[in-house]
Design an enzyme around this catalytic site. Structure first.
Site, PDB file in Angstrom:
ATOM      1  CG  PHE A 112      -1.914   0.836   1.160  1.00  0.00           C
ATOM      2  CD1 PHE A 112      -3.136   0.826   0.555  1.00  0.00           C
ATOM      3  CD2 PHE A 112      -1.735   2.211   1.962  1.00  0.00           C
ATOM      4  CE1 PHE A 112      -4.042   1.835   0.219  1.00  0.00           C
ATOM      5  CE2 PHE A 112      -2.851   3.106   1.924  1.00  0.00           C
ATOM      6  CZ  PHE A 112      -4.085   2.941   1.330  1.00  0.00           C
ATOM      7  CG  ASP A 183       0.174  -3.198   7.023  1.00  0.00           C
ATOM      8  OD1 ASP A 183      -1.059  -3.472   7.552  1.00  0.00           O
ATOM      9  OD2 ASP A 183       0.479  -1.971   6.681  1.00  0.00           O
ATOM     10  CE1 TYR A 208      -9.271   2.042   7.140  1.00  0.00           C
ATOM     11  CE2 TYR A 208      -8.227   2.686   9.104  1.00  0.00           C
ATOM     12  CZ  TYR A 208      -8.084   2.484   7.815  1.00  0.00           C
ATOM     13  OH  TYR A 208      -7.079   2.770   7.161  1.00  0.00           O
ATOM     14  CE  LYS A 209      -7.963  -0.741   4.916  1.00  0.00           C
ATOM     15  NZ  LYS A 209      -6.103  -0.617   4.973  1.00  0.00           N
ATOM     16  NE  ARG A 355     -10.375  -2.966  -2.584  1.00  0.00           N
ATOM     17  CZ  ARG A 355      -9.810  -2.179  -1.668  1.00  0.00           C
ATOM     18  NH1 ARG A 355      -8.527  -2.722  -1.153  1.00  0.00           N
ATOM     19  NH2 ARG A 355     -10.453  -1.371  -1.165  1.00  0.00           N
TER      20      ARG A 355
HETATM   21  C1  LIG Z   1      -5.747   0.720   4.649  1.00  0.00           C
HETATM   22  C2  LIG Z   1      -4.326   0.762   4.614  1.00  0.00           C
HETATM   23  C3  LIG Z   1      -3.419   1.785   5.314  1.00  0.00           C
HETATM   24  C4  LIG Z   1      -4.409   3.131   5.546  1.00  0.00           C
HETATM   25  O1  LIG Z   1      -3.349   3.791   6.693  1.00  0.00           O
HETATM   26  P1  LIG Z   1      -4.059   4.797   7.542  1.00  0.00           P
HETATM   27  O2  LIG Z   1      -3.177   5.508   8.119  1.00  0.00           O
HETATM   28  O3  LIG Z   1      -5.114   4.113   8.512  1.00  0.00           O
HETATM   29  O4  LIG Z   1      -4.955   5.734   6.621  1.00  0.00           O
HETATM   30  C5  LIG Z   1      -2.098   1.677   5.429  1.00  0.00           C
HETATM   31  N1  LIG Z   1      -1.494   0.747   4.714  1.00  0.00           N
HETATM   32  C6  LIG Z   1      -2.031  -0.434   4.416  1.00  0.00           C
HETATM   33  C7  LIG Z   1      -1.515  -1.777   4.128  1.00  0.00           C
HETATM   34  C8  LIG Z   1      -3.636  -0.335   4.300  1.00  0.00           C
HETATM   35  O5  LIG Z   1      -4.214  -1.303   3.855  1.00  0.00           O
END
Ligand SMILES: *Cc1c(COP(=O)(O)O)cnc(C)c1O
Length: 396
Positions: A112, A183, A208-209, A355
């Site tokens: 990400f 992660d 939150y996911k 997705r």
């Molecule tokens: C959703 C996601 C994020 C989002 O980070 P926030 O700081 O919570 O906005 C970061 N890394 C990954 C791998 C994600 O899937």
């Protein structure tokens, strides 16, 4: 596990099939009352006494343990706060220090972007010749070498659902003296994770996911027991101090995972997350995984049979796939908008990926069947080919 029972615990708008719980989980029915109670009975009536009396100060570690059960963490080794990007920075900064003589952070091009951006920012600030190296996801194993300080990976690819073998990569990394940061943004609540069994070093993720903590819910961080007493928190905020209320002028890190706390916890968000963790407390992650694979397989088979123009972007082998399924199509954005207009909610990730998340706590075979039928009709009838479906919104 009775998934009809868990489905009844969520507020799901009438007529909507929500295949986006991998991006923002839906609202548990108990959450609104739980947050209202925290607002009125705790904040309203207790005011500042709430920090002790209502347990606000202990919330990050108490909730950390509830999440820890889902990711195979040892008790007392997960805490919450801030956002995932911040927790990535924090874990990476600490991990780098465990390998002071090495200069490379290895990640992959499927990560990400925020994780990579945070790493870039940290490398820039540290300014001691560190380098962020990214390779294709399938080349990670072969790219491990003794010049690498930290291997930083997201286990499940946010676009395709491709899943890294955490146990094998962690072992191979350790054999070369590399520290790992995992992660779990698309793993926690999606599949069984065994941090302890994999001998992981650091892990982070969001709530939150799949965990349904609500928009803006705090992130979590895990530090392995063998590292915690030597881990130096780069974000040395007062609530990670050994004695925050001594108000010493010098920083002294707290004893355990407490040291990874930074500042004031988001109490209302924690209350929302706690309500959702009441549901997760009874979830058997292996049963959930089995059902997630079953639903995903039905979806892939159904879509491939009914929509030959869509090309599977996810791994075909369910054992190397997380809990989401993606398809490529050059007009994927418009198709997804047309689908959303008919109540089937997925999302779109540039450049051409549609997705869909499969979250067994509230999605069943009936939902998957309807989603396939609606998608097939939209493509067959060309309903997606209208200007209003091609207008790009800020959040896709
Ligand atoms: C959703 C996601 C994020 C989002 O980070 P926030 O700081 O919570 O906005 C970061 N890394 C990954 C791998 C994600 O899937």
């Amino acid at each position: 596990m009775d998934f009809a029972k868990t489905k009844a615990l969520f507020h799901l708008p009438e007529g909507m099939i929500y295949l986006d719980g991998n991006s923002l989980g839906p609202l548990p029915k108990a959450t609104a009352a739980r947050v209202a109670k925290t607002v009125t009975d705790e904040w309203g009536d207790m005011l500042i006494a709430g920090w002790n009396k209502a347990g606000w100060m202990a919330q990050p570690t108490a909730l950390g343990d509830r999440i820890g059960r889902l990711i195979g963490a040892e008790a007392g080794h997960v805490t919450l706060g801030d956002t995932l990007s911040i927790k990535v920075y924090q874990a990476l900064a600490s991990a780098i220090e465990l390998n002071p003589d090495r200069k490379v952070i290895l990640s992959d091009t499927g990560n990400f972007p925020s994780d990579l951006y945070m790493a870039e920012g940290l490398v820039g600030s540290l300014g001691r010749g560190l380098e962020l190296r990214t390779v294709a996801p399938e080349d990670v194993m072969a790219s491990l070498s003794k010049d690498i300080a930290v291997l930083m990976l997201t286990q499940v690819d946010y676009r395709t659902g491709r899943m890294h073998d955490m146990a094998a990569l962690t072992k191979a990394a350790h054999d070369l003296g590399i520290v790992t940061v995992w992660d779990l943004a698309h793993s926690a609540g999606a599949l069984p994770v065994d941090l302890s069994g994999c001998n992981a070093d650091f892990a982070v993720g969001c709530t939150y996911k799949y965990l349904n903590g609500g928009p803006g819910a705090p992130a979590f961080i895990y530090v392995a027991p063998r590292h915690i007493s030597t881990t130096r928190p780069a974000l040395s905020g007062w609530l990670g101090h050994a004695a925050p209320f001594a108000f010493d002028l010098d920083y002294r890190a707290g004893t355990g995972i407490e040291r990874m706390r930074v500042g004031t916890p988001p109490v209302l968000q924690m209350a929302a997350l706690d309500a959702s963790m009441d549901i997760w407390a009874d979830v058997d992650m292996h049963a959930l995984r089995e059902r997630s694979i079953a639903l995903s397989e039905i979806f892939i088979a159904g879509v491939e049979a009914a929509c030959p123009d869509l090309r599977l972007a996810s791994p075909r082998d369910p054992n190397t796939r997380g809990s989401q399924v993606s398809f490529h199509h050059p007009d994927g954005y418009a198709m997804m908008q047309a689908l959303i207009a008919q109540g089937v909610i997925g999302d779109f990730r540039a450049p051409d990926i549609m997705r869909f998340g499969f979250t067994p706590l509230f999605i069943d075979e009936g939902d998957v069947g309807h989603a396939i039928d609606i998608l097939a009709a939209i493509i067959r009838d060309g309903t997606w080919d209208q200007p209003q479906f091609k207008q790009r919104a800020a959040v896709t």
